[in-house]
Design a protein around this motif. Sequence first.
Motif, PDB file in Angstrom:
ATOM      1  N   UNK A  51      65.432 -42.496  68.318  1.00 35.48           N
ATOM      2  CA  UNK A  51      64.954 -43.945  68.916  1.00 35.48           C
ATOM      3  C   UNK A  51      66.716 -45.046  69.203  1.00 35.48           C
ATOM      4  N   UNK A  52      66.279 -45.827  70.010  1.00 32.75           N
ATOM      5  CA  UNK A  52      67.125 -46.795  70.477  1.00 32.75           C
ATOM      6  C   UNK A  52      67.375 -48.144  69.963  1.00 32.75           C
ATOM      7  N   UNK A  53      67.350 -48.739  68.191  1.00 30.61           N
ATOM      8  CA  UNK A  53      66.303 -49.898  68.225  1.00 30.61           C
ATOM      9  C   UNK A  53      66.506 -51.027  69.031  1.00 30.61           C
ATOM     10  N   UNK A  54      68.111 -51.222  69.482  1.00 28.55           N
ATOM     11  CA  UNK A  54      68.118 -51.932  69.873  1.00 28.55           C
ATOM     12  C   UNK A  54      67.110 -52.336  71.353  1.00 28.55           C
ATOM     13  N   UNK A  55      67.194 -51.066  72.579  1.00 28.02           N
ATOM     14  CA  UNK A  55      65.815 -50.684  73.422  1.00 28.02           C
ATOM     15  C   UNK A  55      64.302 -51.128  72.871  1.00 28.02           C
ATOM     16  N   UNK A  56      64.586 -50.794  71.493  1.00 27.63           N
ATOM     17  CA  UNK A  56      62.716 -51.026  70.867  1.00 27.63           C
ATOM     18  C   UNK A  56      63.183 -52.578  70.339  1.00 27.63           C
ATOM     19  N   UNK A  57      64.006 -53.467  70.416  1.00 28.14           N
ATOM     20  CA  UNK A  57      63.298 -54.810  70.415  1.00 28.14           C
ATOM     21  C   UNK A  57      63.576 -55.421  71.570  1.00 28.14           C
ATOM     22  N   UNK A  58      64.415 -55.032  72.343  1.00 32.41           N
ATOM     23  CA  UNK A  58      63.502 -55.626  74.068  1.00 32.41           C
ATOM     24  C   UNK A  58      62.504 -55.653  73.697  1.00 32.41           C
ATOM     25  N   UNK A  59      62.164 -54.094  73.713  1.00 32.94           N
ATOM     26  CA  UNK A  59      60.863 -53.800  74.737  1.00 32.94           C
ATOM     27  C   UNK A  59      59.859 -54.125  73.446  1.00 32.94           C
ATOM     28  N   UNK A  60      59.934 -54.503  72.612  1.00 31.18           N
ATOM     29  CA  UNK A  60      59.174 -55.346  71.916  1.00 31.18           C
ATOM     30  C   UNK A  60      58.980 -57.085  71.126  1.00 31.18           C
ATOM     31  N   UNK A  61      60.236 -57.870  71.996  1.00 32.40           N
ATOM     32  CA  UNK A  61      59.896 -58.973  72.357  1.00 32.40           C
ATOM     33  C   UNK A  61      59.099 -59.368  73.748  1.00 32.40           C
ATOM     34  N   UNK A  62      59.283 -58.405  74.397  1.00 36.36           N
ATOM     35  CA  UNK A  62      58.668 -58.580  76.372  1.00 36.36           C
ATOM     36  C   UNK A  62      57.233 -58.208  75.503  1.00 36.36           C
ATOM     37  N   UNK A  63      56.632 -57.038  75.530  1.00 34.72           N
ATOM     38  CA  UNK A  63      55.474 -56.389  75.220  1.00 34.72           C
ATOM     39  C   UNK A  63      54.646 -57.160  74.131  1.00 34.72           C
ATOM     40  N   UNK A  64      55.379 -57.713  72.902  1.00 29.67           N
ATOM     41  CA  UNK A  64      54.526 -57.397  71.870  1.00 29.67           C
ATOM     42  C   UNK A  64      54.632 -58.748  71.153  1.00 29.67           C
TER      43      UNK A  64
END
Length: 124
Positions: A51-64
């Motif tokens: 996993x790429x945590x930077x991409x995960x953070x972006x996804x988290x900001x949008x969805x969570x």
Amino acid sequence: MDNQLAQPGIVVRRITLMVIALLLAIGVFILGIHLIQVSDPYVQNVLSLKGNSGQGRAMFQINCAGCHGFEGNGQVGPSLQHVSKRKSKVDLIHQVTGGNTPPMPKFQPNPQEMADLLSYLKEL
């Protein structure tokens, strides 16, 4: 014979054996559920990816973040700080994709997105 059944020692031993048998049955059931969850092809695919945590953070900001807060501190939804210490990756995958605790919706990220989100959640 009836006299033996009424003896406290025999009753205690029988109850103890029944409790042990019940606990073993529960343990086998839980292990079986875990093995089924881990054998899920989607879960296996996610767990095989880096996993790429930077991409995960972006996804988290949008969805969570709307429910869990921008830093995962919790708002409507619970805090996700240190969530990877409380829940396994498999449990987190099933929580996200299943929305097991209302009002959390079901999300269907592709395997790489899910791996990215797991990577970010590990950092919280």
